[in-house]
Motif scaffolding. Structure first.
Motif: not given
Length: 289
Positions: A241-251, A253-256
């Motif tokens: 379950i991913w609120l903002y996307g599970s692609e490497t780029a999505d993750i 971006a959420q960390i950044r």
């Protein structure tokens, strides 16, 4: 043809209107008498209707009959409110966690909650409560702040990151990239490690580096195994379950620069009785704990 002289069509013997286009004259054919009589009757009927019924958009115009369709609707609404008042009083006096113990009260609360949900919640969570990107699915068993009916009631009442409510649930993930807490390489490595936690394709070498970064910067909220922490509103990173996307780029971006959703505090807007019904309805969708 002299002034005042009527122009009569030679073929039909009918007077013309005097209009002519390219040699074609318009006949002034009289309307059938039966049509005229019906037309005059409708005028008389309309005048009588306006007198008898409140048909004119003028304040205070009730007509001779005094009838009002709005009055009929209001009577129906008053009757429905009177019929519901007993159940609503019971909901108001019952702890939200105990509503399920009374089957009739529970059914009423679920029905009322479903109606309130359609009005106030579908804009974000969808008509079926399945959510969308950035808005959580309320049908599954993944709950950031807990999925018991009491915890759902708390969330709906006070909202999430809602500045106008002092008791609003609040958590905020640091902007590791924007605030230069991690460099781009560490962020990419951490994103790969998070995908590893979730059983997704990843770069094994980067994930190895990311494990160290994760342990030093992320485990305090998300846990060593990435299972999350409902007390802090930290999501589980090991499920699908991913609120903002599970692609490497999505993750990454959420960390950044993480996105932080805001939910209004509905308690002050709707009142506790309606919030209880909403809580029972959401809990009954199938994912409640």
């Amino acid at each position: 043809m002299s002034a005042g002289e009527k122009d009569v069509d030679a073929i039909t013997g009918t007077e013309t209107t005097g209009h002519e286009w390219d040699g074609i004259k318009e006949l002034n054919t009289p309307l059938p008498r039966w049509w005229l009589y019906i037309f005059y009757a409708t005028i008389v009927f309309a005048i009588g209707y306006c007198i008898y019924y409140p048909s004119m958009p003028v304040d205070g115009h009730k007509g001779v009959s005094g009838y009002s369709s709005r009055g009929d609707v209001q009577k129906d609404l008053d009757a429905a409110a009177a019929a519901q008042s007993g159940m609503l009083d019971q909901i108001a006096a019952t702890d939200v966690g105990a509503i399920k113990d009374d089957p009739d009260l529970h059914r009423f609360a679920v029905a009322g909650g479903a109606s309130a949900f359609k009005v106030h919640c579908t804009q974000c969570h969808g008509s079926g409560a399945a959510g969308s990107a950035g808005y959580p699915n309320l049908n599954d068993d993944n709950w950031l702040w807990g999925g018991t009916v009491q915890e759902i009631h708390q969330t709906i009442t006070h909202g999430i990151r809602f500045a106008e409510d002092d008791d609003s649930r609040y958590s905020e993930m640091p902007a590791f990239g924007r605030d230069e807490l991690l460099d781009a390489a560490d962020i990419k490595a951490t994103a790969n490690y998070v995908r590893k936690l979730a059983g997704l394709d990843h770069d094994a070498a980067l994930a190895g580096t990311g494990a160290t970064v994760f342990a030093e910067n992320c485990a305090s909220c998300h846990g060593d195994a990435g299972l999350g922490d409902k007390e802090q509103g930290a999501p589980n990173l090991s499920d699908a379950i991913w609120l903002y996307g599970s692609e490497t780029a999505d993750i990454a971006a959420q960390i950044r620069l993480p996105k932080h959703g805001v939910m209004p505090a509905w308690g002050s807007r709707l009142g506790d009785t309606t919030v209880k019904q909403l809580s029972v309805y959401v809990h009954a969708l199938g994912g409640g704990e």
